[in-house]
Design a protein around this motif. Sequence first.
Motif, short mmCIF file in Angstrom:
data_model
loop_
_atom_site.label_atom_id
_atom_site.label_comp_id
_atom_site.label_asym_id
_atom_site.label_seq_id
_atom_site.Cartn_x
_atom_site.Cartn_y
_atom_site.Cartn_z
N GLU A 81 53.26 27.95 31.82
CA GLU A 81 53.06 29.03 30.65
C GLU A 81 51.99 29.84 30.59
N ASP A 82 50.83 29.38 31.51
CA ASP A 82 49.64 29.77 31.68
C ASP A 82 49.60 30.98 32.52
N LEU A 83 50.47 31.40 33.39
CA LEU A 83 50.52 32.06 34.41
C LEU A 83 51.80 32.94 34.30
N SER A 84 51.42 34.72 34.79
CA SER A 84 52.85 35.36 34.87
C SER A 84 52.66 35.88 36.35
N PRO A 85 53.91 36.32 36.54
CA PRO A 85 54.04 37.53 37.72
C PRO A 85 53.22 38.52 37.65
N GLY A 86 52.51 38.78 38.87
CA GLY A 86 51.38 39.68 38.89
C GLY A 86 49.98 39.03 38.83
N PHE A 87 49.71 37.85 38.56
CA PHE A 87 48.57 36.89 38.73
C PHE A 87 48.38 36.79 40.29
N VAL A 88 47.25 36.52 40.55
CA VAL A 88 46.90 36.47 41.96
C VAL A 88 46.30 35.12 42.29
N ILE A 89 46.53 34.49 43.09
CA ILE A 89 45.88 33.32 43.79
C ILE A 89 44.76 33.79 44.77
N THR A 90 43.59 33.23 44.75
CA THR A 90 42.56 33.79 45.46
C THR A 90 41.43 32.80 45.83
N SER A 91 40.61 33.11 46.91
CA SER A 91 39.73 32.21 47.10
C SER A 91 38.42 31.97 46.29
N PRO A 92 38.08 30.97 45.91
CA PRO A 92 37.01 30.78 44.95
C PRO A 92 35.47 31.53 45.45
N ASN A 93 35.61 31.41 46.76
CA ASN A 93 34.11 32.27 47.28
C ASN A 93 34.22 33.70 47.07
N LYS A 94 35.26 34.45 47.05
CA LYS A 94 35.43 35.88 47.00
C LYS A 94 36.58 36.28 46.20
N PRO A 95 36.55 36.08 45.09
CA PRO A 95 37.78 36.28 44.17
C PRO A 95 38.09 37.77 44.08
N VAL A 96 39.39 38.16 43.74
CA VAL A 96 39.56 39.61 43.72
C VAL A 96 39.10 40.02 41.93
N HIS A 97 38.93 41.00 41.84
CA HIS A 97 38.33 41.73 40.62
C HIS A 97 39.58 42.07 39.68
N ALA A 98 39.30 41.57 38.44
CA ALA A 98 40.12 42.24 37.41
C ALA A 98 39.32 43.37 36.52
N VAL A 99 40.13 44.35 36.49
CA VAL A 99 39.82 45.41 35.69
C VAL A 99 40.55 46.03 34.40
N ARG A 100 39.99 46.48 33.52
CA ARG A 100 40.66 47.36 32.55
C ARG A 100 40.74 48.67 32.94
N GLN A 101 39.94 49.50 33.55
CA GLN A 101 40.08 50.81 33.82
C GLN A 101 39.64 51.10 35.18
#
Length: 160
Positions: A81-101
């Motif tokens: 329930e805490d995740l949705s399609p579109g979420f990304v599993i990523t490396s903790p050393n170089k995570p992907v960036h989440a943006v609003r704009q």
Amino acid sequence: MIDRKLNAPLMIPISEKYKDMGTIVVGKIESGLLRKNDTLLMMPNKTEVEVAAIYNEMEDEVNQGLCGDNARIRLRGVDDEDLSPGFVITSPNKPVHAVRQFEAQLAILEHKNIICAGYTAVMHVHTLSEEVTLAVIGFSSLSAFSSFISCSCFAKRRSN
């Protein structure tokens, strides 16, 4: 030979999720290498997760997944329930960036309505489908077949 980006940071966009003796996510490994017992980051909510098991397309359990593989991944540390399609599993050393704009260049091939600031559309990126609103539009060139529009977009999270 195909460059599989094995040395790049791990990135797996989640296409689906379900519960079967734990939380299972399905996605294609876009870059990097996935191993059983890896500790990773679930973006955009920055939840730390552990890879309990990896299953290939034949439903066999494997010890690792390579870039380009479709995989089912059993996770520890997160509920479905805490995740949705579109979420990304990523490396903790170089995570992907989440943006609003963000700024984008659009190629519009055929459209019957007027497109101006405030126009809403659905954006598709990897496994994510999100409603966006065009904030600022600047025309950079026009041709007979398409218009290239630079715009600043705001992503809105749909409330379920």
